[in-house]
Write a protein that holds these residues in place. Structure first.
Motif, mmCIF file in Angstrom:
data_model
loop_
_atom_site.group_PDB
_atom_site.id
_atom_site.type_symbol
_atom_site.label_atom_id
_atom_site.label_comp_id
_atom_site.label_asym_id
_atom_site.label_seq_id
_atom_site.Cartn_x
_atom_site.Cartn_y
_atom_site.Cartn_z
ATOM 1 N N ILE A 11 2.143 5.816 -9.208
ATOM 2 C CA ILE A 11 2.849 5.836 -7.919
ATOM 3 C C ILE A 11 3.475 4.467 -7.640
ATOM 4 C CG2 ILE A 11 2.679 6.348 -5.447
ATOM 5 C CD1 ILE A 11 0.163 7.997 -6.085
ATOM 6 N N GLY A 12 2.736 3.408 -7.970
ATOM 7 C CA GLY A 12 3.242 2.051 -7.715
ATOM 8 C C GLY A 12 4.563 1.783 -8.422
ATOM 9 N N LYS A 32 -3.139 -5.644 -12.717
ATOM 10 C CA LYS A 32 -4.065 -6.092 -13.769
ATOM 11 C C LYS A 32 -3.663 -5.575 -15.146
ATOM 12 C CE LYS A 32 -9.077 -5.913 -14.642
ATOM 13 N NZ LYS A 32 -10.354 -5.414 -14.104
ATOM 14 N N THR A 34 -4.497 -2.454 -16.424
ATOM 15 C CA THR A 34 -5.581 -1.695 -17.056
ATOM 16 C C THR A 34 -4.915 -0.645 -17.947
ATOM 17 O OG1 THR A 34 -5.596 0.053 -15.388
ATOM 18 C CG2 THR A 34 -6.948 -1.919 -14.926
ATOM 19 N N ALA A 36 -4.134 2.126 -17.198
ATOM 20 C CA ALA A 36 -3.202 2.921 -16.376
ATOM 21 C C ALA A 36 -1.932 2.154 -16.022
ATOM 22 C CB ALA A 36 -3.893 3.378 -15.096
ATOM 23 N N GLY A 56 -2.686 -9.794 -12.842
ATOM 24 C CA GLY A 56 -3.900 -10.352 -12.253
ATOM 25 C C GLY A 56 -4.719 -9.272 -11.570
ATOM 26 N N LYS A 162 -12.896 4.959 -2.603
ATOM 27 C CA LYS A 162 -11.683 4.893 -1.768
ATOM 28 C C LYS A 162 -12.062 4.953 -0.285
ATOM 29 C CE LYS A 162 -7.854 4.788 -2.750
ATOM 30 N NZ LYS A 162 -6.918 3.658 -3.050
ATOM 31 N N SER A 186 -2.135 13.535 -0.478
ATOM 32 C CA SER A 186 -2.626 14.572 -1.391
ATOM 33 C C SER A 186 -2.199 14.260 -2.828
ATOM 34 C CB SER A 186 -2.083 15.925 -0.933
ATOM 35 O OG SER A 186 -0.674 15.883 -0.933
ATOM 36 N N ASN A 187 -2.472 15.209 -3.754
ATOM 37 C CA ASN A 187 -2.186 14.981 -5.177
ATOM 38 C C ASN A 187 -0.688 14.801 -5.434
ATOM 39 O OD1 ASN A 187 -4.903 16.190 -5.183
ATOM 40 N ND2 ASN A 187 -4.619 16.274 -7.387
ATOM 41 N N ASN A 188 -0.345 13.723 -6.103
ATOM 42 C CA ASN A 188 1.050 13.466 -6.472
ATOM 43 C C ASN A 188 1.349 13.992 -7.877
ATOM 44 O OD1 ASN A 188 2.210 10.380 -4.986
ATOM 45 N ND2 ASN A 188 0.742 11.810 -4.149
#
Ligand code: NAD
Ligand code: TYD
Length: 359
Positions: A11-12, A32, A34, A36, A56, A162, A186-188
């Motif tokens: 999403i970001g 960071k 990761t 993902a 970071g 969360k 909700s789910n994206n």
């Protein structure tokens, strides 16, 4: 400028790309990287001087504080998280570390930065926390959808972490006056969605001739929202949301998992037919997720009434765009399916040894 955390994730990265496509305000993208986080998602803005990427950890308060002092953002949009329920079942520690401790570190750095701002900038500053509908727990078939005042009842380590982060954000507003905004969405689904989650997993497995795993009976219900609608909601909340408030964001698209998988197979049969049958033939029922929430549904009337936001895409239009994106971006898929992803597939699906039934 704005400071975005987790802007290399699903999403970001959609948010950063949409933001830069729509206005000239620069973005510091702090991630960071990761498993993902994927810089390929940001390939089109790599040379763009308005996009400043910094690797970071949100828990590194000193690094975040230095970046805030250097770039002086007017807002922070906080996406960074561990986000996959199944991973939280196998390894909850990373979820507590990033979602709880990391958000705490980020809040501390934000509070110190905000406190030192001149009065007018202090009043205009916003900390927008991106959260999930999963904090509200699970619904029965006839229950009313989640509103902003539904009691929290998280059931997975992911949703519990969360929920904890939502509470910390709330407390920083009430205790310190930090101008926070929280969205529970909700789910994206959409482009750049990592294929560990249901929709991209089904699309990529279908095309690779692999089983399409349905947990349990496949009758669990999720409310699906196309990712660019979520990004538009976040922009609107940032622009006009009232500090201290929570806004539920949803697509008014409740679907059972099996229906979602059938739809994906049928559109793939049309757009990318396979020889000698339907993708539906690959559907395989596997052992259910422990503690699997049965139904999520969002009442998104507050954000529509107060801020005038509502989704543009229906499930039919959004899912077709999503499938077309995956068909057109096979290099991206190949790239994310290496490394850590392979280890995850082995761990998650080889333990679901007993396919219950294959249709
Ligand atoms: P994602 O897993 O695709 O991306 C998360 C990003 O955060 C990655 O780029 C990762 O590298 C980064 N990250 C992880 N830990 C970090 C840390 N300690 N410091 C800095 N960066 C770190 O997640 P997503 O699906 O894009 O979700 C983004 C946010 O939206 C999350 O907060 C999630 O809870 C929330 N959300 C997601 C959905 C959904 O359907 N995906 C729905 C509602 C809310
Ligand atoms: P997911 O995309 O992991 O999102 P969330 O758990 O946050 O809702 O899963 C969506 C739904 O699909 C959820 O009910 C679990 C189910 N699911 C499967 O049936 N099979 C799978 O292989 C995966 C990954 C999920």
């Amino acid at each position: 400028m704005i400071f975005v955390t987790g802007g290399a994730g699903f999403i970001g990265s959609n948010f950063v790309l949409d933001w830069l496509a729509q206005n000239d305000e620069p973005v510091v993208n702090f991630d960071k990287l990761t498993y993902a986080g994927n810089m390929n998602n940001l390939a089109s803005v790599r040379q763009d001087p308005r996009h400043i990427f910094v690797q970071g950890d949100i828990g590194n308060t000193a690094q975040v504080a230095a970046l805030l002092a250097q770039h002086k953002p007017r807002a922070i949009v906080h996406f960074a998280a561990e986000s996959h329920v199944d991973r939280s079942i196998h390894g909850p520690a990373a979820f507590v570390e990033t979602n709880v401790n990391g958000t705490f570190g980020l809040l501390e750095a934000s509070r110190a930065y905000w406190n030192a701002l001149p009065d007018d900038e202090k009043a205009a500053f916003r900390f927008l926390h991106v959260s999930t509908d999963e904090v509200y727990g699970t619904l029965g078939p006839n229950d009313a959808p989640f509103t902003e005042t539904t009691q929290y009842a998280p059931n997975s380590p992911y949703s519990a972490s969360k929920a904890a982060s939502d509470h910390l954000v709330r407390s920083y507003h009430h205790t310190y006056g930090l101008p926070t905004l929280t969205t529970n969405c909700s789910n994206n689904y959409g482009s750049y969605h990592f294929p560990e989650k249901l929709i991209p997993l089904i699309i990529t497995n279908a095309r690779a001739g692999k089983p399409l795993p349905i947990y349990g009976d496949g009758q669990q219900v999720r409310d699906w929202l196309y990712v660019s609608d979520h990004c538009a909601a976040i922009r609107r909340v940032l622009e006009a949301g009232k500090p201290g408030e929570v806004y539920n964001v949803g697509g008014w698209n409740e679907k059972a998992n099996l229906d979602v998988v059938h739809t994906l197979c049928d559109i793939l049969d049309e757009l990318d037919p396979k020889a000698g049958g339907s993708y539906r033939d690959q559907i395989t029922y596997v052992t259910d997720r422990p503690g699997h929430d049965r139904r999520y549904a969002i009442d998104a009337r507050k954000i529509e009434r107060e801020l005038g936001w509502k989704p543009v895409e229906t499930f039919d239009t959004g899912i077709r765009k999503t499938i077309q994106w995956y068909l057109a971006n096979q290099e991206w898929v190949k790239d994310v399916q290496s490394g850590d992803y392979l280890k995850w597939v082995e761990k998650n699906y080889e333990q679901r040894q007993n396919p219950v039934e294959t249709k």
